[in-house]
Every structure is written in structure tokens, then in C-alpha cells.
Write a protein that holds these residues in place. Sequence first.
Motif, mmCIF file in Angstrom:
data_model
loop_
_atom_site.group_PDB
_atom_site.id
_atom_site.type_symbol
_atom_site.label_atom_id
_atom_site.label_comp_id
_atom_site.label_asym_id
_atom_site.label_seq_id
_atom_site.Cartn_x
_atom_site.Cartn_y
_atom_site.Cartn_z
ATOM 1 N N PRO A 236 0.814 -1.222 0.000
ATOM 2 C CA PRO A 236 0.000 0.000 0.000
ATOM 3 C C PRO A 236 0.848 1.273 0.000
ATOM 4 O O PRO A 236 0.505 2.258 -0.664
ATOM 5 C CB PRO A 236 -0.828 -0.135 1.281
ATOM 6 C CG PRO A 236 -0.981 -1.615 1.469
ATOM 7 C CD PRO A 236 0.344 -2.183 1.028
ATOM 8 N N ALA A 237 1.970 1.234 0.697
ATOM 9 C CA ALA A 237 2.827 2.426 0.775
ATOM 10 C C ALA A 237 3.462 2.742 -0.577
ATOM 11 O O ALA A 237 3.453 3.901 -1.023
ATOM 12 C CB ALA A 237 3.904 2.220 1.836
ATOM 13 N N THR A 238 4.030 1.738 -1.253
ATOM 14 C CA THR A 238 4.668 2.014 -2.549
ATOM 15 C C THR A 238 3.629 2.353 -3.608
ATOM 16 O O THR A 238 3.887 3.196 -4.478
ATOM 17 C CB THR A 238 5.515 0.815 -3.018
ATOM 18 O OG1 THR A 238 4.687 -0.356 -3.122
ATOM 19 C CG2 THR A 238 6.660 0.550 -2.057
ATOM 20 N N ALA A 247 -4.662 1.963 -1.779
ATOM 21 C CA ALA A 247 -4.814 0.586 -2.241
ATOM 22 C C ALA A 247 -4.678 -0.403 -1.089
ATOM 23 O O ALA A 247 -4.081 -0.114 -0.056
ATOM 24 C CB ALA A 247 -3.771 0.275 -3.315
ATOM 25 N N ARG A 248 -5.257 -1.577 -1.335
ATOM 26 C CA ARG A 248 -5.093 -2.712 -0.428
ATOM 27 C C ARG A 248 -4.428 -3.845 -1.206
ATOM 28 O O ARG A 248 -4.671 -4.016 -2.396
ATOM 29 C CB ARG A 248 -6.446 -3.194 0.095
ATOM 30 C CG ARG A 248 -7.088 -2.252 1.105
ATOM 31 C CD ARG A 248 -8.505 -2.698 1.432
ATOM 32 N NE ARG A 248 -9.397 -2.498 0.291
ATOM 33 C CZ ARG A 248 -10.261 -3.408 -0.152
ATOM 34 N NH1 ARG A 248 -10.325 -4.604 0.413
ATOM 35 N NH2 ARG A 248 -11.055 -3.145 -1.177
ATOM 36 N N VAL A 249 -3.595 -4.603 -0.532
ATOM 37 C CA VAL A 249 -2.945 -5.760 -1.134
ATOM 38 C C VAL A 249 -3.357 -6.984 -0.334
ATOM 39 O O VAL A 249 -3.139 -7.050 0.879
ATOM 40 C CB VAL A 249 -1.409 -5.608 -1.126
ATOM 41 C CG1 VAL A 249 -0.752 -6.862 -1.709
ATOM 42 C CG2 VAL A 249 -0.991 -4.376 -1.912
ATOM 43 N N GLY A 250 -3.998 -7.926 -1.002
ATOM 44 C CA GLY A 250 -4.449 -9.147 -0.345
ATOM 45 C C GLY A 250 -4.117 -10.364 -1.183
ATOM 46 O O GLY A 250 -3.320 -10.293 -2.119
ATOM 47 N N ILE A 261 -7.822 -1.167 -5.633
ATOM 48 C CA ILE A 261 -7.708 0.287 -5.527
ATOM 49 C C ILE A 261 -9.003 0.836 -4.935
ATOM 50 O O ILE A 261 -10.090 0.614 -5.462
ATOM 51 C CB ILE A 261 -7.461 0.920 -6.907
ATOM 52 C CG1 ILE A 261 -6.283 0.233 -7.611
ATOM 53 C CG2 ILE A 261 -7.215 2.421 -6.771
ATOM 54 C CD1 ILE A 261 -4.991 0.278 -6.848
ATOM 55 N N ASP A 262 -8.896 1.589 -3.824
ATOM 56 C CA ASP A 262 -10.061 2.142 -3.150
ATOM 57 C C ASP A 262 -10.328 3.596 -3.528
ATOM 58 O O ASP A 262 -11.485 4.022 -3.572
ATOM 59 C CB ASP A 262 -9.890 2.031 -1.633
ATOM 60 C CG ASP A 262 -9.888 0.583 -1.158
ATOM 61 O OD1 ASP A 262 -10.637 -0.225 -1.745
ATOM 62 O OD2 ASP A 262 -9.114 0.273 -0.231
ATOM 63 N N ASP A 263 -9.264 4.351 -3.806
ATOM 64 C CA ASP A 263 -9.486 5.780 -4.075
ATOM 65 C C ASP A 263 -8.174 6.389 -4.572
ATOM 66 O O ASP A 263 -7.103 5.784 -4.500
ATOM 67 C CB ASP A 263 -9.927 6.498 -2.798
ATOM 68 C CG ASP A 263 -10.716 7.766 -3.086
ATOM 69 O OD1 ASP A 263 -10.701 8.221 -4.251
ATOM 70 O OD2 ASP A 263 -11.324 8.312 -2.154
#
Length: 265
Positions: A236-238, A247-250, A261-263
Motif C-alpha cells: 500500500p505504501a509504494t 490501495a489494499r494488497v491481499g 484500488i479504493d481511491d
Amino acid sequence: MSQINTEQGLVISGLSTGYRKRNIIQHISLPPLEAGGVYSLIGPNAAGKSTLMRALAGLQSAKGSVSLNGFELIGKPLADWARRVTYMPQTLPQGVSLNVLESVVSALRASPMEGDLSSQDIKQYAVSVLERVGIVDLALRNLGHLSGGQRQLVSLAQVLARNPKVLLLDEPISALDLKHQFRVMRLVQELARERSMIVLVVLHDLSVAARWSDGIMMLAKGAVVATGSPAEAITPATLGQVYGVQARVGHCEQGHMQVMIDDEL
């Protein structure tokens, strides 16, 4: 990415390149890329990915060091690069009046195989490459009559036929449907392992890059922001820093990484 002897693999150090006296890539250094590995180059538009690929193919001047198994390529004639490195651009040249089989045979003749092969041997080998890529049914089709996705597969066959030590693929799946994207990435990984090739591929789909890559290199504005395994580089940071997104990574049920991608940030 694992640590290896810098006398082995592809080692990129302090590399700078650009156009018209303007540097696009500035003093880039990357961890060594190992034989048999697939590495993805990711980043937003105008990050310098294609510029870096062309420099690594010896197609434009660069400063710094590009060493393959201890052999320095910077400053060497293009023929020295061509014997070791093969580059697949985003698109095939237009206006080529060859059929698919002829185009692969021409690629082979431009980079001769070992041994004294007859024309029939070369043609049979070209057919075997088309079969491996899954497009032998297109062998007698004229390049000008192919769809964008078909042309992309032909371009892949041309570079694979040359059996390089380093294979550079610039967005090889951008025009392909989901089935053929999967087929190409699986094939690239299989051949990297079988032939001990180093494969560096530019991809925009981060989930695809994560699934098929041994290592990730994330670029932004001509500089390296993150390198490492997919889990180390795609975070999410990069993603926020490089792409400007929240973003979220799952992971899916089968353990494959997924980027959501959330926003915008």
C-alpha cells in the motif's frame, strides 16, 4: 530477490540514459537478475520503463554498467548485445510483407543458431516455436492481416526463437485476452526455467506481475522506488507513493496476490 555472485547474472549499476541530452533514467542500480528468473518492471506511464528496456537492449546510448555473467556490455558494439540480449518492443513494425512463418525464419537468420543448419532445419525449428507459442495455425497468414493480439504473439515467437541469454519483453500481453495473457506468462516462466534465461518484462497489471515474477522493480520518474519479491515491492505504501492511489494488497483463496484500488490520494 536472492543475492548472487555479481560475476553471474545480469547486473545493472549506475545506469543513466535518455534522449536529446535529457536523462530519463538517472543512475539506476538493481539487484542482480538470476538466470532462470522472471522479473517485472512496473510503474506508471512515463516512469522510464521502455527507455530502460531499450538501453538494456543496446538500442540507445547509456552510461554506467550493464554486465552479463561478468561481461561488460556498455560501450560494446550492437552485435555483442544482440548475441546475448533480445528485445521485444510493444508493437511489430508495420508494412512487413512476410507471412508468420517467414518472419520467424527471418528472426532466426538474423541471429544464427549454433551448428550448420539447413534451410529445412531452420524452418522446422521455426514451426516448433510457433507450436510452443500456440499459433502454428497462423503460420501462412500475412503479418498485415493479423489482429493486434495475434501480432503480439508472433513477436513473442520471433524473440523466443533466437534463444537469448536475456529476454526483454515490453508489455507483451497488452493486446491479449485473458486466456492468452495466462498462456504467454506461463510460457515465459517455463522457458526461463528450461533455458536458464533471464527474463525482464514490463507489465501494467500488478496482479499478473506478482503471480509470475521472481522479483519486482518499481520505477517512478526514472528512479527505482522499490525492488524485491512481489510482497516486498508491491505494498500500500509504494502504490500510494508511485501511483497516487489508496490501495489494499491481499491474496485470493489460492494464495495469489491481488491489488485493490479504493481511491485516489
